[in-house]
Design a protein around this motif. Structure first.
Motif, mmCIF file in Angstrom:
data_model
loop_
_atom_site.group_PDB
_atom_site.id
_atom_site.type_symbol
_atom_site.label_atom_id
_atom_site.label_comp_id
_atom_site.label_asym_id
_atom_site.label_seq_id
_atom_site.Cartn_x
_atom_site.Cartn_y
_atom_site.Cartn_z
ATOM 1 N N ALA A 16 29.800 33.885 10.819
ATOM 2 C CA ALA A 16 30.814 34.139 10.014
ATOM 3 C C ALA A 16 32.149 34.842 10.662
ATOM 4 O O ALA A 16 32.830 33.799 11.287
ATOM 5 N N SER A 17 32.385 36.041 10.845
ATOM 6 C CA SER A 17 33.875 36.407 11.397
ATOM 7 C C SER A 17 33.506 36.750 12.855
ATOM 8 O O SER A 17 34.516 37.381 13.437
ATOM 9 N N ASP A 18 32.334 36.801 13.484
ATOM 10 C CA ASP A 18 31.864 37.254 14.709
ATOM 11 C C ASP A 18 31.774 35.866 15.636
ATOM 12 O O ASP A 18 31.284 34.838 15.150
ATOM 13 N N LEU A 19 32.053 36.124 16.910
ATOM 14 C CA LEU A 19 31.991 35.095 17.891
ATOM 15 C C LEU A 19 30.735 35.459 19.080
ATOM 16 O O LEU A 19 31.134 36.637 19.147
ATOM 17 N N VAL A 20 29.992 34.741 19.224
ATOM 18 C CA VAL A 20 28.741 35.196 20.217
ATOM 19 C C VAL A 20 28.970 34.076 21.302
ATOM 20 O O VAL A 20 28.835 32.772 21.206
ATOM 21 N N ALA A 21 29.161 34.555 22.486
ATOM 22 C CA ALA A 21 29.455 33.872 23.688
ATOM 23 C C ALA A 21 27.903 33.088 24.054
ATOM 24 O O ALA A 21 26.879 33.536 23.981
ATOM 25 N N THR A 22 28.001 31.604 24.297
ATOM 26 C CA THR A 22 26.803 30.766 24.756
ATOM 27 C C THR A 22 26.302 31.602 26.167
ATOM 28 O O THR A 22 27.220 32.025 26.968
ATOM 29 N N GLU A 23 25.226 31.197 26.393
ATOM 30 C CA GLU A 23 24.950 31.446 27.807
ATOM 31 C C GLU A 23 25.366 30.675 28.916
ATOM 32 O O GLU A 23 24.799 29.334 29.121
#
Length: 155
Positions: free
Chosen positions: A37-44
């Motif tokens: 959605a409007s959040d970004l989650v850094a990959t490992e």
């Protein structure tokens, strides 16, 4: 008639290309972020250890599962490219075994990269989309010719 319409068509094309991306942007360069959605989650982000046996190379990543998880079967990534060329990223399914993740390359084992589409959003921000749905499991985005990997899990 065409002379009247042509300036409007040219203006519309110019405006379409002039629009800037206004969504969330990655906080670190050269790390793909999963878009939720409007959040970004850094990959490992890790470096895979290479082990060579005869004509095969096995790339091993510690841990049976990635700490980064997504429920999305067709994930979208954003990357702020500095040193990494997003067009040179490959997406691969990893095998989980014996407490680690791995992928094997050799003459008889050539994993095919999963098709992705890369598009520029503006400046040095790129969008990476997976063409097909991913089945649950462990995956890695990796720059071509590098042991650097960006892992995530689809559940």
């Amino acid at each position: 008639m065409m002379r009247r319409i042509l300036p409007f068509l040219l203006a519309a094309v110019f405006l379409a290309f002039a629009q800037k991306y206004t969504g969330p942007t990655p906080s670190k360069p050269d790390v793909p972020y999963l878009k939720h959605a409007s959040d970004l989650v850094a990959t490992e982000a890790v470096t895979a250890k290479e082990e060579k046996k005869k004509e095969e190379s096995t790339y091993i990543i510690e841990g049976a599962n990635s700490s980064v998880k997504t429920p999305l079967a067709s994930p979208i990534f954003l990357i702020q490219a500095d040193k990494i060329n997003p067009d040179r990223l490959g997406l691969y399914k990893l095998e989980s075994k014996s407490g680690h993740r791995e992928i094997v390359f050799g003459p008889k084992r050539q994993p095919k990269p999963i098709r992705i589409e890369v598009s520029r959003l503006g400046g040095n921000v790129y969008r990476i989309e997976v063409d097909d749905s991913l089945e649950p499991g462990e995956y890695s985005l990796s720059p071509e010719g590098s042991n650097q990997v960006f892992c995530f899990q689809v559940f």
